[in-house]
Design a protein around this motif. Structure first.
Motif, PDB file in Angstrom:
ATOM      1  N   GLY A   1       0.800  -1.217   0.000  1.00 30.33           N
ATOM      2  CA  GLY A   1       0.000   0.000   0.000  1.00 30.33           C
ATOM      3  C   GLY A   1       0.829   1.262   0.000  1.00 30.33           C
ATOM      4  O   GLY A   1       0.282   2.369  -0.028  1.00 30.33           O
ATOM      5  N   ASN A   2       2.176   1.078   0.044  1.00 31.42           N
ATOM      6  CA  ASN A   2       3.089   2.225   0.106  1.00 31.42           C
ATOM      7  C   ASN A   2       2.696   3.172   1.235  1.00 31.42           C
ATOM      8  O   ASN A   2       2.550   4.388   1.039  1.00 31.42           O
ATOM      9  N   ILE A   3       2.487   2.572   2.404  1.00 30.79           N
ATOM     10  CA  ILE A   3       2.040   3.324   3.579  1.00 30.79           C
ATOM     11  C   ILE A   3       3.120   3.274   4.654  1.00 30.79           C
ATOM     12  O   ILE A   3       3.736   2.228   4.877  1.00 30.79           O
TER      13      ILE A   3
ATOM     14  N   SER B   1       1.893   2.466  16.833  1.00 32.44           N
ATOM     15  CA  SER B   1       0.498   2.201  17.210  1.00 32.44           C
ATOM     16  C   SER B   1      -0.231   1.430  16.108  1.00 32.44           C
ATOM     17  O   SER B   1      -1.110   0.607  16.386  1.00 32.44           O
ATOM     18  N   ASP B   2       0.150   1.681  14.848  1.00 34.62           N
ATOM     19  CA  ASP B   2      -0.438   0.927  13.734  1.00 34.62           C
ATOM     20  C   ASP B   2      -0.063  -0.550  13.824  1.00 34.62           C
ATOM     21  O   ASP B   2      -0.906  -1.428  13.620  1.00 34.62           O
ATOM     22  N   TYR B   3       1.212  -0.814  14.113  1.00 28.53           N
ATOM     23  CA  TYR B   3       1.667  -2.208  14.236  1.00 28.53           C
ATOM     24  C   TYR B   3       0.926  -2.922  15.369  1.00 28.53           C
ATOM     25  O   TYR B   3       0.535  -4.083  15.232  1.00 28.53           O
TER      26      TYR B   3
ATOM     27  N   LEU C   1     -10.545  -8.950   9.019  1.00 31.68           N
ATOM     28  CA  LEU C   1      -9.493  -7.981   8.716  1.00 31.68           C
ATOM     29  C   LEU C   1     -10.041  -6.826   7.891  1.00 31.68           C
ATOM     30  O   LEU C   1      -9.679  -5.658   8.116  1.00 31.68           O
ATOM     31  N   LEU C   2     -10.911  -7.140   6.950  1.00 31.02           N
ATOM     32  CA  LEU C   2     -11.526  -6.082   6.138  1.00 31.02           C
ATOM     33  C   LEU C   2     -12.375  -5.152   6.998  1.00 31.02           C
ATOM     34  O   LEU C   2     -12.349  -3.932   6.835  1.00 31.02           O
TER      35      LEU C   2
ATOM     36  N   PRO D   1     -11.138   0.732   7.270  1.00 33.85           N
ATOM     37  CA  PRO D   1     -11.341   2.165   7.527  1.00 33.85           C
ATOM     38  C   PRO D   1     -10.043   2.950   7.699  1.00 33.85           C
ATOM     39  O   PRO D   1     -10.010   4.152   7.439  1.00 33.85           O
ATOM     40  N   LEU D   2      -8.977   2.266   8.107  1.00 38.84           N
ATOM     41  CA  LEU D   2      -7.713   2.964   8.354  1.00 38.84           C
ATOM     42  C   LEU D   2      -6.755   2.899   7.166  1.00 38.84           C
ATOM     43  O   LEU D   2      -6.026   3.857   6.908  1.00 38.84           O
ATOM     44  N   TYR D   3      -6.760   1.774   6.451  1.00 41.72           N
ATOM     45  CA  TYR D   3      -5.725   1.566   5.439  1.00 41.72           C
ATOM     46  C   TYR D   3      -6.275   1.369   4.023  1.00 41.72           C
ATOM     47  O   TYR D   3      -5.486   1.211   3.088  1.00 41.72           O
ATOM     48  N   GLY D   4      -7.585   1.369   3.873  1.00 41.24           N
ATOM     49  CA  GLY D   4      -8.183   1.231   2.555  1.00 41.24           C
ATOM     50  C   GLY D   4      -8.577  -0.203   2.253  1.00 41.24           C
ATOM     51  O   GLY D   4      -7.825  -1.142   2.541  1.00 41.24           O
ATOM     52  N   GLU D   5      -9.758  -0.359   1.667  1.00 41.09           N
ATOM     53  CA  GLU D   5     -10.302  -1.692   1.432  1.00 41.09           C
ATOM     54  C   GLU D   5      -9.454  -2.503   0.454  1.00 41.09           C
ATOM     55  O   GLU D   5      -9.189  -3.692   0.684  1.00 41.09           O
TER      56      GLU D   5
END
Length: 301
Positions: free
Chosen positions: A209-211, A216-218, A249-250, A255-259
């Motif tokens: 996702g090139n994010i 906190s995300d991990y 997971l979806l 909502p945070l990282y894109g569907e």
């Protein structure tokens, strides 16, 4: 086992990933390789949890290496329809080592109880709001907490009443101090295992996702992955929890990282996870056969 391998191959073919569209850069290949190695390691870590419980329940001398290989080898049985055959296969194979079916089944039961308690602890400690949303908005989990768990407790009370003398004799043989040590070791092992699984999932999301992800995300991805894994385990009928884990997971990561990113990452992780479990099966098969050959030679001498 051959039937399980057949279903694994069929499942891999049914996972619709167009690898020609995905640009496999060096970074992404390394992430996939890391996830593959993590999945192999995690199967053995989960096996150590069950082994520690079985050792706590047993007074006889066990063969830890052989039993660990049995756990890993029979693990792929979960891909057979029903999502229960790995427990059945484990019972049948371990029983040949001289252990009773009741003890083996009880160790598997405690293994699942331990992981539920440990994950519940982490969610209460770190993700209370998400847990509240989960109980309110997802009917399956509401049903699990309000109906299934009390029903299981009632069944246990019923059978304990029917077999109170038998259970009393069995409980007297159990070392509760060893059981507590088994729980503490399970706590540590599950923490390491789910941290690694969450980390591998987070790396996939970041790479594909090139994010840029924060600490906190991990943590969030690791906890959500652990919850999705548990949902896939307890839902009877979904072989290997396929579809259940990815759906969770979806729900919680999109909502945070894109569907699209979460969907691709979860499918890739499932693909690599199945390959990892299959590789672990191969390693355990070789190790199991070697150990049995060694034991046979020792007996002859």
């Amino acid at each position: 086992m051959l039937a399980a391998i057949y279903y694994i191959v069929r499942t891999l073919l049914r996972i619709e990933i167009d690898f020609s569209v995905i640009q496999l850069t060096r970074e992404r290949i390394l992430v996939l390789a890391f996830a593959f190695l993590v999945c192999i390691l995690v199967v053995y870590l989960f096996g150590l949890v069950w082994l520690s419980v079985l050792q706590a329940l047993s007074v006889e001398r066990l063969q830890p290496f052989v039993l660990l290989q049995v756990y890993v080898k029979t693990n792929i049985g979960k891909y057979l329809p029903g999502n229960l055959m790995h427990f059945v296969a484990r019972n049948l194979v371990v029983h040949k080592q001289g252990l009773s079916h009741q003890k083996i089944a009880f160790s598997s039961f405690l293994e699942m109880i331990f992981v539920v308690i440990i994950l519940f602890f982490y969610f209460v400690l770190l993700k209370r709001q998400e847990l509240a949303v989960l109980l309110q908005e997802i009917p399956y989990f509401k049903t699990s907490f309000l109906i299934i768990i009390p029903l299981v407790l009632l069944l246990l009370l019923f059978f304990s009443y029917r077999k109170r003398i038998y259970l009393k004799e069995k409980l007297q043989r159990i070392s509760f101090s060893r059981l507590i040590l088994a729980f503490l070791s399970s706590f540590l092992i599950y923490t390491v295992a789910f941290s690694l699984l969450g980390l591998s999932m987070a790396f996939l999301i970041a790479a594909f996702g090139n994010i840029e992800l924060s600490a906190s995300d991990y943590l969030h991805i690791s906890l959500m992955y652990a919850l999705a894994w548990l949902a896939g385990v307890i839902v009877i009928g979904a072989p290997g929890g396929i579809g259940i884990r990815e759906s969770f997971l979806l729900i919680f990561l999109s909502p945070l990282y894109g569907e699209d990113i979460v969907l691709v990452s979860s499918l890739l992780h499932r693909f690599v996870f199945i390959l990892g479990e299959t590789a672990a099966f191969g390693l355990s098969w070789v190790g199991y056969k070697k150990q049995l050959t060694t034991n046979t030679k020792h007996k002859k001498t």
